[in-house]
Design a protein around this motif. Sequence first.
Motif, PDB file in Angstrom:
ATOM      1  N   THR A 135      30.298  54.025  -9.284  1.00  0.00           N
ATOM      2  CA  THR A 135      30.993  52.780  -9.598  1.00  0.00           C
ATOM      3  C   THR A 135      30.235  52.001 -10.664  1.00  0.00           C
ATOM      4  N   TRP A 136      28.920  51.961 -10.516  1.00  0.00           N
ATOM      5  CA  TRP A 136      28.081  51.275 -11.509  1.00  0.00           C
ATOM      6  C   TRP A 136      28.167  51.978 -12.866  1.00  0.00           C
ATOM      7  N   LEU A 137      28.108  53.306 -12.859  1.00  0.00           N
ATOM      8  CA  LEU A 137      28.205  54.059 -14.111  1.00  0.00           C
ATOM      9  C   LEU A 137      29.555  53.828 -14.794  1.00  0.00           C
ATOM     10  N   GLY A 138      30.610  53.654 -13.988  1.00  0.00           N
ATOM     11  CA  GLY A 138      31.941  53.424 -14.532  1.00  0.00           C
ATOM     12  C   GLY A 138      32.225  51.971 -14.862  1.00  0.00           C
ATOM     13  N   PHE A 185      30.261  69.698  -4.190  1.00  0.00           N
ATOM     14  CA  PHE A 185      30.075  69.763  -5.636  1.00  0.00           C
ATOM     15  C   PHE A 185      31.219  69.085  -6.384  1.00  0.00           C
ATOM     16  N   TRP A 186      32.427  69.359  -5.963  1.00  0.00           N
ATOM     17  CA  TRP A 186      33.583  68.928  -6.743  1.00  0.00           C
ATOM     18  C   TRP A 186      33.693  67.414  -6.847  1.00  0.00           C
ATOM     19  N   HIS A 187      33.546  66.693  -5.720  1.00  0.00           N
ATOM     20  CA  HIS A 187      33.778  65.246  -5.791  1.00  0.00           C
ATOM     21  C   HIS A 187      32.704  64.549  -6.623  1.00  0.00           C
ATOM     22  N   LEU A 188      31.486  65.108  -6.650  1.00  0.00           N
ATOM     23  CA  LEU A 188      30.451  64.535  -7.512  1.00  0.00           C
ATOM     24  C   LEU A 188      30.781  64.771  -8.978  1.00  0.00           C
ATOM     25  N   ALA A 189      31.223  65.995  -9.299  1.00  0.00           N
ATOM     26  CA  ALA A 189      31.583  66.301 -10.683  1.00  0.00           C
ATOM     27  C   ALA A 189      32.787  65.480 -11.129  1.00  0.00           C
ATOM     28  N   ALA A 190      33.818  65.411 -10.275  1.00  0.00           N
ATOM     29  CA  ALA A 190      35.014  64.636 -10.622  1.00  0.00           C
ATOM     30  C   ALA A 190      34.689  63.149 -10.730  1.00  0.00           C
ATOM     31  N   GLY A 191      33.867  62.645  -9.812  1.00  0.00           N
ATOM     32  CA  GLY A 191      33.495  61.234  -9.842  1.00  0.00           C
ATOM     33  C   GLY A 191      32.708  60.876 -11.094  1.00  0.00           C
ATOM     34  N   LEU A 192      31.788  61.747 -11.483  1.00  0.00           N
ATOM     35  CA  LEU A 192      31.003  61.490 -12.696  1.00  0.00           C
ATOM     36  C   LEU A 192      31.883  61.521 -13.936  1.00  0.00           C
ATOM     37  N   CYS A 193      32.819  62.465 -13.984  1.00  0.00           N
ATOM     38  CA  CYS A 193      33.741  62.527 -15.134  1.00  0.00           C
ATOM     39  C   CYS A 193      34.597  61.272 -15.204  1.00  0.00           C
ATOM     40  N   SER A 253      33.748  54.249 -18.388  1.00  0.00           N
ATOM     41  CA  SER A 253      32.720  53.574 -19.186  1.00  0.00           C
ATOM     42  C   SER A 253      33.033  53.624 -20.677  1.00  0.00           C
ATOM     43  N   ARG A 254      33.805  54.632 -21.083  1.00  0.00           N
ATOM     44  CA  ARG A 254      34.155  54.764 -22.487  1.00  0.00           C
ATOM     45  C   ARG A 254      35.510  54.146 -22.825  1.00  0.00           C
ATOM     46  N   SER A 255      36.244  53.753 -21.785  1.00  0.00           N
ATOM     47  CA  SER A 255      37.587  53.234 -21.995  1.00  0.00           C
ATOM     48  C   SER A 255      37.537  51.848 -22.625  1.00  0.00           C
ATOM     49  N   ALA A 256      38.436  51.614 -23.539  1.00  0.00           N
ATOM     50  CA  ALA A 256      38.513  50.307 -24.201  1.00  0.00           C
ATOM     51  C   ALA A 256      38.969  49.233 -23.239  1.00  0.00           C
TER      52      ALA A 256
END
Length: 300
Positions: free
Chosen positions: A95-98, A278-286, A292-295
């Motif tokens: 959440t913080w990263l996003g 593995f999957w939810h960590l990868a999906a969550g990070l993506c 974080s990159r969204s305008a």
Amino acid sequence: MYADIQVAFSPQSLILLNGILAGMIFGVSMGLRRDDFVRVLRQPHAPAAGLVAQFLLLPAATCLATIAFDVPAELALGMILIASCPGGTFSNIMTWLGRASVPVSVSMTAVSSLAAIVMTPLNFGLYAQLNPATRELLRGISLEPMNILLLVALVLVLPMLLGMAVGKRHPEWATRAEKPMRAVTLLVFLCFVVIAFSRNQQLFMEYADRILLLVALQNAGALLLGDLAGRVIKLPQAERRAVTMEVGIQNSALGLSIIFTFFPEAGGMMLIAGFWSFWHLAAGLCLAFYWSRSAETVHA
């Protein structure tokens, strides 16, 4: 069908897994404060929407999907168990990263961890009975809901209370130790899962296509439910994203602990929980990176 999967871990392995899970919860909880619970009472809309999606909508939707698509019993039981678990301990970091609302995420983590002591065994027992396929599987297993409740209390609630106590008594030390503890316990947990996968590499590869599809669809559904819950009550974007992440990141470590303790021969359940790890960590990070990159990102 999945009987060849080696999931009969030794008592020492079970103790290690429960210790890892308790350590993860302890590390996260050192940053929790009484105000995180009080905030839910003062500003309940976002946490309430998340908890409804987490403990009511997700387990029900998962059960209906496993029936509608005739998912094999062991896989369906694994999916129902994962859906019954509370939010994962690393949702706060994502959440913080996003750049979403960390206070909402922390509040939901705290409350859902407490609610899980009742809601996890309740939802698992209820929806496992409602699905005819999993109902038949459970008939061959002597399972007391109180035993699951006790396990959740020992590896989830007790470490959380201890972590909060340590954080309050030694705030400076807790601040320095919190992030390293999260990283170390996550690394150890992933190593545990990797070892389990390596022991059954050929079998995992054999089932990877169908299992990964089920996990990816269930995870996408969880994220969607979190987002929809936030939209229904018109939460601000940052809070809605926090709710989405909290619902989409499940505590698969708790799921694995329950499987290894009560269902040591259920290889299909282990496959679901293992791929989830593995999957939810990868999906969550993506997703966090995309936010974080969204305008449109709103800084919380």
